[in-house]
Design a protein around this motif. Structure first.
Motif, PDB file in Angstrom:
ATOM      1  N   ARG A 116       0.797  -1.223   0.000  1.00 44.96           N
ATOM      2  CA  ARG A 116       0.000   0.000   0.000  1.00 44.96           C
ATOM      3  C   ARG A 116       0.827   1.270   0.000  1.00 44.96           C
ATOM      4  O   ARG A 116       0.514   2.221  -0.729  1.00 44.96           O
ATOM      5  CB  ARG A 116      -0.907  -0.002   1.232  1.00 44.96           C
ATOM      6  N   ASP A 117       1.905   1.316   0.775  1.00 39.82           N
ATOM      7  CA  ASP A 117       2.550   2.591   1.081  1.00 39.82           C
ATOM      8  C   ASP A 117       3.159   3.269  -0.134  1.00 39.82           C
ATOM      9  O   ASP A 117       3.128   4.494  -0.239  1.00 39.82           O
ATOM     10  CB  ASP A 117       3.620   2.389   2.161  1.00 39.82           C
ATOM     11  N   VAL A 118       3.747   2.520  -1.038  1.00 36.23           N
ATOM     12  CA  VAL A 118       4.400   3.124  -2.206  1.00 36.23           C
ATOM     13  C   VAL A 118       3.658   2.778  -3.497  1.00 36.23           C
ATOM     14  O   VAL A 118       3.357   3.660  -4.312  1.00 36.23           O
ATOM     15  CB  VAL A 118       5.874   2.686  -2.309  1.00 36.23           C
ATOM     16  N   ALA A 119       3.348   1.509  -3.695  1.00 37.45           N
ATOM     17  CA  ALA A 119       2.687   1.080  -4.932  1.00 37.45           C
ATOM     18  C   ALA A 119       1.208   1.434  -4.959  1.00 37.45           C
ATOM     19  O   ALA A 119       0.575   1.366  -6.014  1.00 37.45           O
ATOM     20  CB  ALA A 119       2.861  -0.421  -5.129  1.00 37.45           C
ATOM     21  N   ASP A 120       0.633   1.788  -3.811  1.00 34.73           N
ATOM     22  CA  ASP A 120      -0.782   2.168  -3.716  1.00 34.73           C
ATOM     23  C   ASP A 120      -1.694   1.028  -4.156  1.00 34.73           C
ATOM     24  O   ASP A 120      -2.673   1.225  -4.864  1.00 34.73           O
ATOM     25  CB  ASP A 120      -1.056   3.435  -4.542  1.00 34.73           C
ATOM     26  N   VAL A 121      -1.344  -0.186  -3.729  1.00 34.24           N
ATOM     27  CA  VAL A 121      -2.149  -1.368  -4.014  1.00 34.24           C
ATOM     28  C   VAL A 121      -2.924  -1.735  -2.755  1.00 34.24           C
ATOM     29  O   VAL A 121      -2.364  -1.760  -1.651  1.00 34.24           O
ATOM     30  CB  VAL A 121      -1.259  -2.550  -4.456  1.00 34.24           C
ATOM     31  N   CYS A 122      -4.188  -2.029  -2.912  1.00 41.74           N
ATOM     32  CA  CYS A 122      -5.054  -2.327  -1.773  1.00 41.74           C
ATOM     33  C   CYS A 122      -4.993  -3.816  -1.432  1.00 41.74           C
ATOM     34  O   CYS A 122      -5.086  -4.663  -2.329  1.00 41.74           O
ATOM     35  CB  CYS A 122      -6.488  -1.911  -2.091  1.00 41.74           C
ATOM     36  N   ILE A 123      -4.842  -4.128  -0.164  1.00 41.91           N
ATOM     37  CA  ILE A 123      -4.898  -5.505   0.304  1.00 41.91           C
ATOM     38  C   ILE A 123      -6.263  -5.751   0.923  1.00 41.91           C
ATOM     39  O   ILE A 123      -6.641  -5.098   1.897  1.00 41.91           O
ATOM     40  CB  ILE A 123      -3.797  -5.803   1.337  1.00 41.91           C
ATOM     41  N   GLU A 124      -7.013  -6.668   0.332  1.00 41.08           N
ATOM     42  CA  GLU A 124      -8.321  -7.032   0.862  1.00 41.08           C
ATOM     43  C   GLU A 124      -8.217  -8.381   1.562  1.00 41.08           C
ATOM     44  O   GLU A 124      -7.594  -9.313   1.047  1.00 41.08           O
ATOM     45  CB  GLU A 124      -9.354  -7.111  -0.263  1.00 41.08           C
ATOM     46  N   PRO A 125      -8.822  -8.515   2.748  1.00 42.84           N
ATOM     47  CA  PRO A 125      -8.693  -9.759   3.506  1.00 42.84           C
ATOM     48  C   PRO A 125      -9.614 -10.869   3.016  1.00 42.84           C
ATOM     49  O   PRO A 125     -10.731 -10.610   2.569  1.00 42.84           O
ATOM     50  CB  PRO A 125      -9.083  -9.323   4.920  1.00 42.84           C
ATOM     51  N   LEU A 126      -9.119 -12.072   3.090  1.00 45.97           N
ATOM     52  CA  LEU A 126      -9.947 -13.267   3.037  1.00 45.97           C
ATOM     53  C   LEU A 126      -9.992 -13.753   4.483  1.00 45.97           C
ATOM     54  O   LEU A 126      -9.065 -14.412   4.956  1.00 45.97           O
ATOM     55  CB  LEU A 126      -9.338 -14.320   2.114  1.00 45.97           C
ATOM     56  N   VAL A 127     -11.032 -13.370   5.193  1.00 46.41           N
ATOM     57  CA  VAL A 127     -11.088 -13.586   6.642  1.00 46.41           C
ATOM     58  C   VAL A 127     -11.298 -15.066   6.939  1.00 46.41           C
ATOM     59  O   VAL A 127     -12.279 -15.673   6.487  1.00 46.41           O
ATOM     60  CB  VAL A 127     -12.212 -12.747   7.281  1.00 46.41           C
ATOM     61  N   LEU A 128     -10.376 -15.636   7.699  1.00 47.85           N
ATOM     62  CA  LEU A 128     -10.475 -17.041   8.082  1.00 47.85           C
ATOM     63  C   LEU A 128     -11.260 -17.160   9.383  1.00 47.85           C
ATOM     64  O   LEU A 128     -10.982 -16.449  10.352  1.00 47.85           O
ATOM     65  CB  LEU A 128      -9.078 -17.637   8.260  1.00 47.85           C
TER      66      LEU A 128
END
Length: 256
Positions: A116-128
């Motif tokens: 996220r911080d540099v590439a501005d890519v969002c991490i979405e969770p697969l909640v276990l």
């Protein structure tokens, strides 16, 4: 609780680096090198990784050999100065700003910030789920859950580019079996997602019944979208990171 530092080899590494022959500076070291690591380092590391990870196809230190109009898939190695650098590089190379990567949670927190911080890519969770499944396991992961999450995000207008798996998992410590890895790889291949597998704890598995098998040992359904990461930091407290990835090459003559 999500930070792990290995001190098991600290005395041995310090002693070796203090010896006079540890660093031999030659004239060639004053010049530019390829950005993926020096030839000597790649040869040594690929020999080590081929012995310990048992890939179905040997990891090569240099570019793929190729022949006229023949496509060759073979694992390649890229060396960087730490886990953060490799994940950041993957974020820039594989994704555009605003794209989405999926990872099972709970997870090592820096997986989020490193994309996220540099590439501005969002991490979405697969909640276990914390609830026990039919086999009595908590936080169980399944290919069906991954596919459902991909479809959910895509139906919401999100562009999903990659699935990130830590195996062995941090912080759960789970080791995912080859059968599940194959199913997850198949889901990613079907949706044309990159499969990023962080195997930094591959050589830090203990216990009589604890058996780890690398993604590299499997018959990959989409080799050019499969990327495996490993580092020395969990076995020797040395910060060097490797990306093992597969290239698709089509050329009209042989090259390195």
């Amino acid at each position: 609780m999500s930070t792990s530092i290995s001190c098991l080899m600290e005395d041995e590494i310090t002693s070796r680096l203090m010896q006079g022959d540890a660093f031999n500076v030659l004239s060639l070291h004053h010049h530019y090198f390829t950005f993926s690591g020096t030839g000597e380092a790649k040869i040594s590391l690929t020999d080590f990784l081929n012995r310990h990870f048992h890939p179905v196809k040997p990891i090569l230190p240099n570019n793929v050999k190729w022949h006229r109009e023949v496509t060759v898939f073979s694992p390649q190695i890229i060396i960087a100065n730490g886990v953060t650098s490799c994940l950041d590089a993957l974020g820039h190379v594989l994704c555009d700003p605003g794209d989405v990567n999926i990872t099972p949670t709970p997870v090592y927190s820096h997986i989020v910030t490193e994309f996220r911080d540099v590439a501005d890519v969002c991490i979405e969770p697969l909640v276990l789920s914390q609830e026990e499944n039919s086999e009595g396991m908590k936080f169980s992961l399944s290919a069906e859950a991954l596919e459902d999450r991909i479809l959910e995000l895509q139906e919401g207008g999100r562009r999903v580019k990659a699935f990130i798996l830590l195996n062995p998992q941090n912080p759960l410590g789970d080791i995912y079996p080859p059968s599940l890895l194959t199913q997850l790889l198949d889901v990613c291949a079907r949706h044309e997602l990159h499969f990023i597998c962080d195997e930094i704890y591959a050589l830090s598995v203990y216990g009589e019944n604890a058996v780890f098998q690398s993604v590299l040992t499997l018959d990959l359904p989409d080799p050019r979208r499969t990327h495996v990461l490993w580092a020395l930091s969990k076995v020797g407290n040395v910060v060097i990171m490797f990306i093992m990835t597969s290239r698709e090459t089509k050329r009209s003559h042989i090259n390195f």
